[in-house]
Scaffold this active site. Structure first.
Site, short mmCIF file in Angstrom:
data_model
loop_
_atom_site.label_atom_id
_atom_site.label_comp_id
_atom_site.label_asym_id
_atom_site.label_seq_id
_atom_site.Cartn_x
_atom_site.Cartn_y
_atom_site.Cartn_z
N ASP A 9 27.93 -5.39 -6.44
CA ASP A 9 28.71 -5.96 -5.36
C ASP A 9 28.84 -4.88 -4.28
OD1 ASP A 9 30.74 -7.63 -4.00
OD2 ASP A 9 32.15 -6.14 -4.77
N ASP A 11 31.57 -4.89 -1.09
CA ASP A 11 32.94 -4.62 -0.65
C ASP A 11 33.85 -4.35 -1.83
OD1 ASP A 11 32.49 -4.87 2.12
OD2 ASP A 11 32.55 -7.05 1.97
#
Length: 268
Positions: A9, A11
């Protein structure tokens, strides 16, 4: 089965970007003279909605305004999000958002072991490009075999679509890869695609239910900044999570066959 890819991922996982995003949203709102200000408490709650445009739309739906005004505001969402993205990428390009401790180290350890890297994120390609090039150099994008971002799938996290896309593009089965996340929505997306998942929460996601994670750590740690209580609590080899131990944790040994089980019983 050996781990052949790490799927990150962005953020909150690669970098704690959320404060920069929050400030950028507020600057966009100010530019459009809307009078909206998202506090850290507001934004922490709004992060339950994945995707920037979706987050703005969700906020509009909560406002006490007429139906006509709500429709008008929804029409502003693309422009607001584009303005916010410009503010955010400017901050990132100036070096305002560093990688979290241990991320660059783990990336290079994985590559040194012949493991491929991928990204599965709900953020935009522009945001990903800005972060990777500012933190990993001009060839930062080239380190990742696959970059799957939010607008490439119909349903964003917690739907598993983005992870399924990353796996399909890599040509791998879920047991051949693992995911790195920071939020419960990301965890649900990754486990929904069948991936063993490491979670490293931030301020924005602490307190979420990570029971489905394979492992939860406060961060990856570094030799010069080891994790509290490690090794000895969750890690065995060092005070930071290295690639080899991550793969060992995600690939438990196969169950004992009948003969091995019998032998184990006789010697225990």
């Amino acid at each position: 089965m050996a781990i052949e890819a790490l799927i990150f991922d962005v953020d909150g996982t690669l970098a704690d970007t959320e404060e920069a995003h929050r400030v950028a949203f507020n600057l966009a709102f100010e530019r459009h003279r809307l009078g909206w200000t998202w506090s850290r408490t507001d934004y922490r709650q709004l992060l339950e909605v994945t995707g920037g445009k979706e987050r703005i739309a969700s906020y509009i739906d909560m406002l006490p305004v007429s139906a006509a005004e709500r429709t008008r505001l929804h029409g502003l969402v693309p422009a607001l999000h584009a303005e916010k993205t410009r503010f955010y990428t400017a901050v990132v390009q100036e070096g305002g958002v560093p990688l979290r401790d241990g991320v660059a180290r783990l990336i290079h350890e994985a590559l040194d072991h012949g493991c491929r890297l991928a990204i599965a994120s709900t953020t935009t390609a522009v945001n990903i490009h800005a972060l990777l090039t500012s933190t990993l150099g001009s060839r930062g994008l080239d380190l990742f075999a696959v970059i799957a971002c939010g607008d490439q799938v119909r349903a964003k996290k917690p739907a598993p679509d983005i992870y399924r896309l990353a796996l399909a593009t890599l040509g791998l089965q879920p047991e051949q890869a693992l995911a790195l996340e920071d939020s419960v929505n990301g965890l649900r997306a990754a486990t929904g695609a069948g991936l063993w998942t490491l979670v490293t929460p931030t301020f924005w996601t602490q307190g979420d239910d990570f029971a489905a994670a394979g492992l939860v750590l406060p961060g990856l740690g570094e030799p010069q900044a080891p994790l509290d209580g490690e090794p000895g609590c969750l890690l065995k080899t060092a005070g930071w999570l290295c690639f080899e131990e991550l793969c060992a944790l995600a690939s438990p040994p196969p169950p004992l066959n009948t003969v091995q089980a019998l032998y184990r019983g006789l010697t225990s």
